[in-house]
Design a protein around this motif. Structure first.
Motif, PDB file in Angstrom:
ATOM      1  N   PHE A   1     -44.195 -66.133  56.549  1.00 39.38           N
ATOM      2  CA  PHE A   1     -45.398 -66.302  55.748  1.00 39.38           C
ATOM      3  C   PHE A   1     -45.675 -67.787  55.528  1.00 39.38           C
ATOM      4  O   PHE A   1     -44.747 -68.587  55.382  1.00 39.38           O
ATOM      5  CB  PHE A   1     -45.255 -65.591  54.389  1.00 39.38           C
ATOM      6  CG  PHE A   1     -45.143 -64.103  54.537  1.00 39.38           C
ATOM      7  CD1 PHE A   1     -46.270 -63.295  54.451  1.00 39.38           C
ATOM      8  CD2 PHE A   1     -43.917 -63.502  54.812  1.00 39.38           C
ATOM      9  CE1 PHE A   1     -46.173 -61.926  54.619  1.00 39.38           C
ATOM     10  CE2 PHE A   1     -43.813 -62.138  54.994  1.00 39.38           C
ATOM     11  CZ  PHE A   1     -44.951 -61.343  54.893  1.00 39.38           C
ATOM     12  N   ARG A   2     -46.951 -68.119  55.480  1.00 49.46           N
ATOM     13  CA  ARG A   2     -47.401 -69.494  55.211  1.00 49.46           C
ATOM     14  C   ARG A   2     -47.892 -69.575  53.777  1.00 49.46           C
ATOM     15  O   ARG A   2     -48.637 -68.700  53.303  1.00 49.46           O
ATOM     16  CB  ARG A   2     -48.507 -69.898  56.174  1.00 49.46           C
ATOM     17  CG  ARG A   2     -49.189 -71.224  55.833  1.00 49.46           C
ATOM     18  CD  ARG A   2     -49.775 -71.888  57.049  1.00 49.46           C
ATOM     19  NE  ARG A   2     -48.683 -72.392  57.907  1.00 49.46           N
ATOM     20  CZ  ARG A   2     -48.884 -73.073  59.035  1.00 49.46           C
ATOM     21  NH1 ARG A   2     -50.112 -73.321  59.472  1.00 49.46           N
ATOM     22  NH2 ARG A   2     -47.859 -73.509  59.747  1.00 49.46           N
ATOM     23  N   THR A   3     -47.477 -70.625  53.083  1.00 50.03           N
ATOM     24  CA  THR A   3     -47.920 -70.855  51.706  1.00 50.03           C
ATOM     25  C   THR A   3     -48.512 -72.249  51.593  1.00 50.03           C
ATOM     26  O   THR A   3     -47.996 -73.206  52.174  1.00 50.03           O
ATOM     27  CB  THR A   3     -46.757 -70.709  50.706  1.00 50.03           C
ATOM     28  OG1 THR A   3     -45.771 -71.732  50.938  1.00 50.03           O
ATOM     29  CG2 THR A   3     -46.096 -69.338  50.825  1.00 50.03           C
TER      30      THR A   3
ATOM     31  N   TRP B   1     -49.722 -75.274  48.872  1.00 49.63           N
ATOM     32  CA  TRP B   1     -49.458 -75.761  47.510  1.00 49.63           C
ATOM     33  C   TRP B   1     -50.297 -76.996  47.240  1.00 49.63           C
ATOM     34  O   TRP B   1     -50.228 -77.971  47.987  1.00 49.63           O
ATOM     35  CB  TRP B   1     -47.967 -76.069  47.342  1.00 49.63           C
ATOM     36  CG  TRP B   1     -47.130 -74.852  47.598  1.00 49.63           C
ATOM     37  CD1 TRP B   1     -46.707 -74.378  48.815  1.00 49.63           C
ATOM     38  CD2 TRP B   1     -46.655 -73.934  46.625  1.00 49.63           C
ATOM     39  NE1 TRP B   1     -45.998 -73.233  48.652  1.00 49.63           N
ATOM     40  CE2 TRP B   1     -45.945 -72.924  47.322  1.00 49.63           C
ATOM     41  CE3 TRP B   1     -46.745 -73.856  45.227  1.00 49.63           C
ATOM     42  CZ2 TRP B   1     -45.336 -71.859  46.665  1.00 49.63           C
ATOM     43  CZ3 TRP B   1     -46.145 -72.802  44.574  1.00 49.63           C
ATOM     44  CH2 TRP B   1     -45.451 -71.816  45.288  1.00 49.63           C
TER      45      TRP B   1
ATOM     46  N   LEU C   1     -49.461 -72.958  43.650  1.00 46.86           N
ATOM     47  CA  LEU C   1     -49.765 -72.093  44.779  1.00 46.86           C
ATOM     48  C   LEU C   1     -51.268 -71.829  44.848  1.00 46.86           C
ATOM     49  O   LEU C   1     -51.879 -71.390  43.881  1.00 46.86           O
ATOM     50  CB  LEU C   1     -49.019 -70.761  44.616  1.00 46.86           C
ATOM     51  CG  LEU C   1     -49.239 -69.723  45.716  1.00 46.86           C
ATOM     52  CD1 LEU C   1     -48.649 -70.196  47.041  1.00 46.86           C
ATOM     53  CD2 LEU C   1     -48.613 -68.381  45.310  1.00 46.86           C
TER      54      LEU C   1
ATOM     55  N   TRP D   1     -51.487 -67.847  50.243  1.00 44.66           N
ATOM     56  CA  TRP D   1     -50.383 -67.426  51.100  1.00 44.66           C
ATOM     57  C   TRP D   1     -50.837 -66.248  51.949  1.00 44.66           C
ATOM     58  O   TRP D   1     -51.778 -65.539  51.606  1.00 44.66           O
ATOM     59  CB  TRP D   1     -49.132 -67.069  50.297  1.00 44.66           C
ATOM     60  CG  TRP D   1     -49.250 -65.825  49.437  1.00 44.66           C
ATOM     61  CD1 TRP D   1     -49.674 -65.747  48.145  1.00 44.66           C
ATOM     62  CD2 TRP D   1     -48.950 -64.476  49.830  1.00 44.66           C
ATOM     63  NE1 TRP D   1     -49.663 -64.445  47.691  1.00 44.66           N
ATOM     64  CE2 TRP D   1     -49.219 -63.644  48.716  1.00 44.66           C
ATOM     65  CE3 TRP D   1     -48.484 -63.897  51.013  1.00 44.66           C
ATOM     66  CZ2 TRP D   1     -49.038 -62.267  48.750  1.00 44.66           C
ATOM     67  CZ3 TRP D   1     -48.298 -62.521  51.048  1.00 44.66           C
ATOM     68  CH2 TRP D   1     -48.564 -61.723  49.930  1.00 44.66           C
TER      69      TRP D   1
ATOM     70  N   GLU E   1     -42.457 -60.457  47.728  1.00 42.33           N
ATOM     71  CA  GLU E   1     -43.411 -61.499  47.356  1.00 42.33           C
ATOM     72  C   GLU E   1     -42.816 -62.437  46.314  1.00 42.33           C
ATOM     73  O   GLU E   1     -42.927 -63.671  46.426  1.00 42.33           O
ATOM     74  CB  GLU E   1     -44.698 -60.868  46.829  1.00 42.33           C
ATOM     75  CG  GLU E   1     -45.750 -61.885  46.403  1.00 42.33           C
ATOM     76  CD  GLU E   1     -47.025 -61.233  45.891  1.00 42.33           C
ATOM     77  OE1 GLU E   1     -47.746 -61.896  45.123  1.00 42.33           O
ATOM     78  OE2 GLU E   1     -47.299 -60.074  46.256  1.00 42.33           O
TER      79      GLU E   1
ATOM     80  N   LEU F   1     -42.130 -66.338  47.459  1.00 43.56           N
ATOM     81  CA  LEU F   1     -42.908 -67.390  46.800  1.00 43.56           C
ATOM     82  C   LEU F   1     -42.038 -68.242  45.882  1.00 43.56           C
ATOM     83  O   LEU F   1     -42.323 -69.427  45.688  1.00 43.56           O
ATOM     84  CB  LEU F   1     -44.072 -66.766  46.024  1.00 43.56           C
ATOM     85  CG  LEU F   1     -45.105 -66.038  46.892  1.00 43.56           C
ATOM     86  CD1 LEU F   1     -46.241 -65.510  46.026  1.00 43.56           C
ATOM     87  CD2 LEU F   1     -45.645 -66.948  47.989  1.00 43.56           C
TER      88      LEU F   1
ATOM     89  N   ALA G   1     -40.517 -70.737  48.333  1.00 42.27           N
ATOM     90  CA  ALA G   1     -41.528 -71.710  48.760  1.00 42.27           C
ATOM     91  C   ALA G   1     -41.880 -72.649  47.617  1.00 42.27           C
ATOM     92  O   ALA G   1     -42.085 -73.859  47.827  1.00 42.27           O
ATOM     93  CB  ALA G   1     -42.772 -70.987  49.270  1.00 42.27           C
TER      94      ALA G   1
ATOM     95  N   ASP H   1     -43.648 -72.888  55.134  1.00 40.62           N
ATOM     96  CA  ASP H   1     -43.499 -71.621  55.833  1.00 40.62           C
ATOM     97  C   ASP H   1     -42.117 -71.054  55.550  1.00 40.62           C
ATOM     98  O   ASP H   1     -41.106 -71.768  55.679  1.00 40.62           O
ATOM     99  CB  ASP H   1     -43.667 -71.808  57.343  1.00 40.62           C
ATOM    100  CG  ASP H   1     -45.076 -72.231  57.735  1.00 40.62           C
ATOM    101  OD1 ASP H   1     -46.008 -71.959  56.953  1.00 40.62           O
ATOM    102  OD2 ASP H   1     -45.241 -72.830  58.814  1.00 40.62           O
TER     103      ASP H   1
ATOM    104  N   VAL I   1     -54.049 -66.765  55.903  1.00 41.38           N
ATOM    105  CA  VAL I   1     -54.459 -67.138  54.545  1.00 41.38           C
ATOM    106  C   VAL I   1     -55.987 -67.193  54.487  1.00 41.38           C
ATOM    107  O   VAL I   1     -56.623 -67.713  55.406  1.00 41.38           O
ATOM    108  CB  VAL I   1     -53.870 -68.511  54.154  1.00 41.38           C
ATOM    109  CG1 VAL I   1     -54.284 -68.901  52.745  1.00 41.38           C
ATOM    110  CG2 VAL I   1     -52.349 -68.491  54.291  1.00 41.38           C
TER     111      VAL I   1
END
Length: 285
Positions: free
Chosen positions: A191-193, A195, A200, A203, A220, A224, A227, A242, A267
Motif C-alpha cells: 500500500f502507498r501512503t 503524508w 495522513l 492511502w 489498516e 498505517l 507508515a 510504501d 490513491v
C-alpha cells in the motif's frame, strides 16, 4: 512572473496552496487541478518568497531546479537535502533500519562475492532511488550468475546506470496474485501512503491494476501505524511511505519517496489534495 520550463504551470489552488504542475502523460501521476478546484494564475508574484509544491514529474536535476526557482522567489517544499532524504535509500534507511529489510549499497557496482558476503542469496536488487519498471529479472536475484547478468543490464539501463546499487534482504511477502507477465515483479500486499506535514492525506493499494485488494480494519490500523512512524522519523513536509505485509503478518516499509514525484497508484488524488487543502486552511487559522 517566474520563468517556467516548457509545459509548466504555476497555480494557486483555493487561495491556500501554490503548485507548480506539468503534464507527464502518465495516468497515475497527472491530475487536472483546475477541473476540481478553484485555481488562479497570477501575473505578478508576491514580493516575499512563496512555498511551492511541484507536481511536474521527476527532475533529474532537482538541486539545480531548486536553485533556479528559488532565485525567482519560488521555494520548493523540499530542499535538495530533504529531497534526497525522501527519495534515496542510503539517506532514509538509517532512520528506518528496524522497520525495513536489511540493506547495503555500493558506490560502484559490486561483484557477486561481495553481495554474497554482505547480504546472501537471494537478494532484492534496486537503484538507490528506484527499480527499473518493476522488472523481475533486474530485481529478484537468485545467485551469482543472475547477479552478473543484472549488472550488465544495469550498466545499459537509462534509469539505473547512474544510481548507487542497493542490495536488500528478500523478504517473503504476502502475494496478491500471479497474473502478471513473466518478467514482472510479483504483486504483493502493498500500500502507498501520502503524508503532508506528518499527517495522513491519502492511502491506497500500490498495485492499482489486476486483482483488487484492500485492508481489514485491523490491517489498516497496523499498516498505517507503521507508515506513520516512518513519516514521523523521516520528518519531511510531503512524504510517501510504501508498506507491505509479510507472509507472517508483519508489516514492513518497502520504500520512501518525495510526494512531489510519486504516482497516485490506487490513491484518490482528489481526496488527497482536498485533505492537504483542509490542513493548510487549519494552519492559516
Amino acid at each position: 512572473m517566474a520563468m517556467l520550463r516548457a509545459g509548466e504551470d504555476l497555480l494557486k489552488v483555493e487561495d491556500r496552496l501554490w503548485l507548480l504542475t506539468a503534464q507527464t502523460g502518465t495516468g497515475i501521476y497527472d491530475f487536472a487541478f483546475d477541473r476540481f478546484f478553484a485555481c488562479r494564475r497570477p501575473y505578478v508574484l508576491p514580493d516575499a518568497p512563496i512555498d511551492v509544491v511541484a507536481r511536474a514529474g521527476a527532475w533529474p536535476d532537482y538541486a539545480e531546479r531548486y536553485r533556479e526557482l528559488e532565485a525567482q522567489g519560488l521555494r520548493l517544499v523540499h530542499s535538495p537535502e530533504q529531497h534526497q532524504r525522501a527519495t534515496e535509500l542510503p539517506h532514509w534507511y538509517p532512520l528506518l533500519e528496524d522497520l525495513t529489510p536489511r540493506s547495503v549499497w555500493f558506490d560502484a557496482p559490486p561483484d557477486a562475492d561481495t553481495v554474497a558476503r554482505s547480504v546472501g542469496w537471494p537478494v532484492f536488487l534496486k537503484g538507490a532511488r528506484q527499480t527499473s519498471r518493476h522488472r523481475k529479472s533486474l530485481s529478484i536475484i537468485e545467485g551469482p550468475d543472475a547477479f552478473r547478468q543484472a549488472m550488465e543490464a544495469y550498466a545499459q539501463d537509462p534509469i539505473l546506470h547512474w544510481q548507487q546499487v542497493v542490495c536488500r534482504e528478500l523478504r517473503p511477502l504476502r502475494r496478491v496474485d500471479d497474473t502478471q507477465g513473466a518478467d514482472a515483479l510479483p504483486r504483493s500486499f502493498e500500500f502507498r501512503t501520502f503524508w503532508w506535514r506528518q499527517q495522513l492525506v491519502g492511502w491506497g493499494p500500490y498495485w492499482w491494476q489486476g486483482t483488487p485488494y484492500t485492508l481489514t480494519p485491523r490491517e489498516e490500523h497496523d499498516a498505517l501505524a507503521l507508515a506513520g512512524e516512518a513519516a514521523r522519523r523521516v520528518a519531511l513536509p510531503f512524504l510517501v511511505v510504501d508498506v507491505a505485509q509479510e507472509q507472517s503478518g508483519r508489516w514492513i516499509v518497502i520504500e520512501c519517496n518525495d510526494g512531489q514525484e510519486s504516482g497516485y497508484v490506487g490513491v484518490s488524488p482528489f481526496a488527497l489534495w482536498q485533505r492537504v487543502l483542509d490542513l493548510e486552511q487549519e494552519r492559516a487559522g
